[in-house]
Motif scaffolding. Structure first.
Motif, PDB file in Angstrom:
ATOM      1  N   ALA A   1      -0.093 -31.279  -6.896  1.00  0.00           N
ATOM      2  CA  ALA A   1       0.543 -31.829  -8.112  1.00  0.00           C
ATOM      3  C   ALA A   1       0.974 -33.040  -8.439  1.00  0.00           C
ATOM      4  O   ALA A   1       0.953 -33.765  -7.515  1.00  0.00           O
ATOM      5  N   THR A   2       1.611 -33.212  -9.729  1.00  0.00           N
ATOM      6  CA  THR A   2       2.040 -34.637  -9.784  1.00  0.00           C
ATOM      7  C   THR A   2       3.425 -34.749 -10.281  1.00  0.00           C
ATOM      8  O   THR A   2       3.962 -33.885 -11.060  1.00  0.00           O
ATOM      9  N   PRO A   3       4.128 -35.583  -9.719  1.00  0.00           N
ATOM     10  CA  PRO A   3       5.683 -35.509  -9.937  1.00  0.00           C
ATOM     11  C   PRO A   3       6.107 -36.241 -11.271  1.00  0.00           C
ATOM     12  O   PRO A   3       5.047 -36.681 -11.728  1.00  0.00           O
TER      13      PRO A   3
ATOM     14  N   VAL B   1       1.296 -37.991  -4.755  1.00  0.00           N
ATOM     15  CA  VAL B   1       1.304 -36.713  -5.315  1.00  0.00           C
ATOM     16  C   VAL B   1       2.146 -35.736  -4.490  1.00  0.00           C
ATOM     17  O   VAL B   1       2.170 -35.915  -3.349  1.00  0.00           O
ATOM     18  N   ILE B   2       2.124 -34.693  -5.133  1.00  0.00           N
ATOM     19  CA  ILE B   2       3.094 -33.654  -4.386  1.00  0.00           C
ATOM     20  C   ILE B   2       2.001 -32.391  -3.770  1.00  0.00           C
ATOM     21  O   ILE B   2       1.148 -32.034  -4.413  1.00  0.00           O
ATOM     22  N   VAL B   3       2.134 -32.358  -2.399  1.00  0.00           N
ATOM     23  CA  VAL B   3       1.350 -31.322  -1.807  1.00  0.00           C
ATOM     24  C   VAL B   3       2.173 -29.856  -2.168  1.00  0.00           C
ATOM     25  O   VAL B   3       3.377 -29.664  -2.209  1.00  0.00           O
TER      26      VAL B   3
ATOM     27  N   ARG C   1       3.663 -28.145   7.900  1.00  0.00           N
ATOM     28  CA  ARG C   1       4.074 -29.288   7.197  1.00  0.00           C
ATOM     29  C   ARG C   1       4.792 -30.286   7.875  1.00  0.00           C
ATOM     30  O   ARG C   1       4.484 -31.349   7.523  1.00  0.00           O
ATOM     31  N   MET C   2       5.819 -29.750   8.475  1.00  0.00           N
ATOM     32  CA  MET C   2       6.889 -30.648   9.231  1.00  0.00           C
ATOM     33  C   MET C   2       5.940 -31.729  10.291  1.00  0.00           C
ATOM     34  O   MET C   2       6.488 -32.764  10.313  1.00  0.00           O
ATOM     35  N   LYS C   3       4.932 -31.173  10.764  1.00  0.00           N
ATOM     36  CA  LYS C   3       4.170 -32.019  11.857  1.00  0.00           C
ATOM     37  C   LYS C   3       3.106 -33.008  10.951  1.00  0.00           C
ATOM     38  O   LYS C   3       2.229 -33.662  11.746  1.00  0.00           O
ATOM     39  N   ALA C   4       2.750 -32.601   9.677  1.00  0.00           N
ATOM     40  CA  ALA C   4       1.353 -33.308   9.077  1.00  0.00           C
ATOM     41  C   ALA C   4       1.736 -34.662   8.541  1.00  0.00           C
ATOM     42  O   ALA C   4       0.611 -35.307   8.356  1.00  0.00           O
ATOM     43  N   GLY C   5       2.893 -35.142   8.793  1.00  0.00           N
ATOM     44  CA  GLY C   5       3.050 -36.668   8.439  1.00  0.00           C
ATOM     45  C   GLY C   5       3.210 -37.121   7.011  1.00  0.00           C
ATOM     46  O   GLY C   5       2.819 -38.126   6.480  1.00  0.00           O
ATOM     47  N   PHE C   6       3.437 -35.944   6.246  1.00  0.00           N
ATOM     48  CA  PHE C   6       3.770 -36.262   4.821  1.00  0.00           C
ATOM     49  C   PHE C   6       4.961 -36.958   4.870  1.00  0.00           C
ATOM     50  O   PHE C   6       5.942 -36.990   5.397  1.00  0.00           O
ATOM     51  N   GLU C   7       5.297 -37.560   3.571  1.00  0.00           N
ATOM     52  CA  GLU C   7       6.513 -38.208   3.186  1.00  0.00           C
ATOM     53  C   GLU C   7       7.430 -36.798   2.614  1.00  0.00           C
ATOM     54  O   GLU C   7       7.394 -36.205   1.590  1.00  0.00           O
TER      55      GLU C   7
ATOM     56  N   LYS D   1       5.345 -35.439  -0.134  1.00  0.00           N
ATOM     57  CA  LYS D   1       4.472 -36.222  -0.893  1.00  0.00           C
ATOM     58  C   LYS D   1       3.310 -36.842  -0.122  1.00  0.00           C
ATOM     59  O   LYS D   1       3.582 -36.993   1.269  1.00  0.00           O
ATOM     60  N   LYS D   2       2.198 -37.254  -0.584  1.00  0.00           N
ATOM     61  CA  LYS D   2       1.156 -37.929   0.218  1.00  0.00           C
ATOM     62  C   LYS D   2       0.352 -38.750  -0.773  1.00  0.00           C
ATOM     63  O   LYS D   2       0.280 -38.737  -1.953  1.00  0.00           O
ATOM     64  N   SER D   3      -0.276 -39.947  -0.164  1.00  0.00           N
ATOM     65  CA  SER D   3      -0.840 -40.896  -0.783  1.00  0.00           C
ATOM     66  C   SER D   3      -2.613 -40.307  -0.893  1.00  0.00           C
ATOM     67  O   SER D   3      -2.745 -39.611   0.073  1.00  0.00           O
TER      68      SER D   3
END
Length: 218
Positions: free
Chosen positions: A175-177, A186-188, A200-206, A214-216
């Motif tokens: 998704a997009t913020p 973008v939003i995961v 998710r907490m371990k995935a390295g996202f913002e 969020k992720k790039s």
């Protein structure tokens, strides 16, 4: 007392459902919605030919047309005017401004297409189509729609941004913020289970919180 007949309101198009089919006369000949299958389509309505705000919009749509083409998007205009009026107006625009309108314009004198798409709104005008924008994907599904009042011209940068956002979401499953533009994070998609939260907490996202990450894409 006689029974009063109840008039069923005209159906309006709905997001994520098939866009209403049509066949219509345009400045490029007869077109059908199915002609645009396998490409994105922006169908937009304007209140009337030879009007000032609409003229600025057609010039602006013509200016972004090359960018839309790069994205695999076609343009199709509409108003409740004759094809002769459309032709005269488009020729006038080119004569007065030097801008050639490259996309077809539907002559919807019987209001058939306008009615199917909810472009006739008596609170705004009893005789004219409102300024509406419908974005239809290559499968013929209505993905977005925007309505504007008669007094307000459309923002072409936002229309391009919306196309970019929809195509990015489809391509990457994200998704997009708010205020997103290409190159931004973008939003995961939100996790649906406790296990997915832990992953998710371990995935390295913002991480803002467990439900907003969020992720790039770069």
């Amino acid at each position: 007392m006689s029974e009063m007949s109840v008039q069923t309101p005209a159906p309006f198009p709905r997001l994520n459902e098939p866009a209403p089919e049509f066949e219509a006369v345009t400045t490029h000949g007869v077109v059908r919605l199915s002609d645009f299958r396998d490409s994105w389509l922006i169908l937009f309505s304007h209140p009337a030919d030879f009007t000032p705000v609409c003229t600025t919009e057609f010039i602006a749509f013509a200016e972004i047309y090359p960018e839309l083409q790069k994205r695999g998007v076609e343009l199709l205009g509409l108003s409740i005017d004759s094809v002769y009026s459309h032709i005269a107006w488009l020729r006038n625009i080119e004569e007065k401004t030097g801008v050639k309108i490259p996309f077809p314009v539907i002559a919807d004198l019987n209001k058939e297409v306008a009615t199917k798409y909810g472009m006739i709104q008596p609170g705004a005008s009893k005789t004219e189509a409102v300024r509406a924008v419908f974005i239809i994907d290559p499968k013929g599904i209505l993905r977005a729609m925007i309505y504007y009042p008669l007094t307000t011209g459309r923002n072409m940068a936002e229309i391009l941004r919306l196309i970019d956002a929809l195509q990015t979401s489809d391509r990457h499953g994200v998704a997009t913020p708010a205020n997103w533009k290409p190159g931004d994070k973008v939003i995961v998609p939100a996790p649906q289970t406790m296990e997915m939260v832990e992953e998710r907490m371990k995935a390295g996202f913002e991480m803002v919180d467990w439900y907003l990450a969020k992720k790039s894409l770069e």
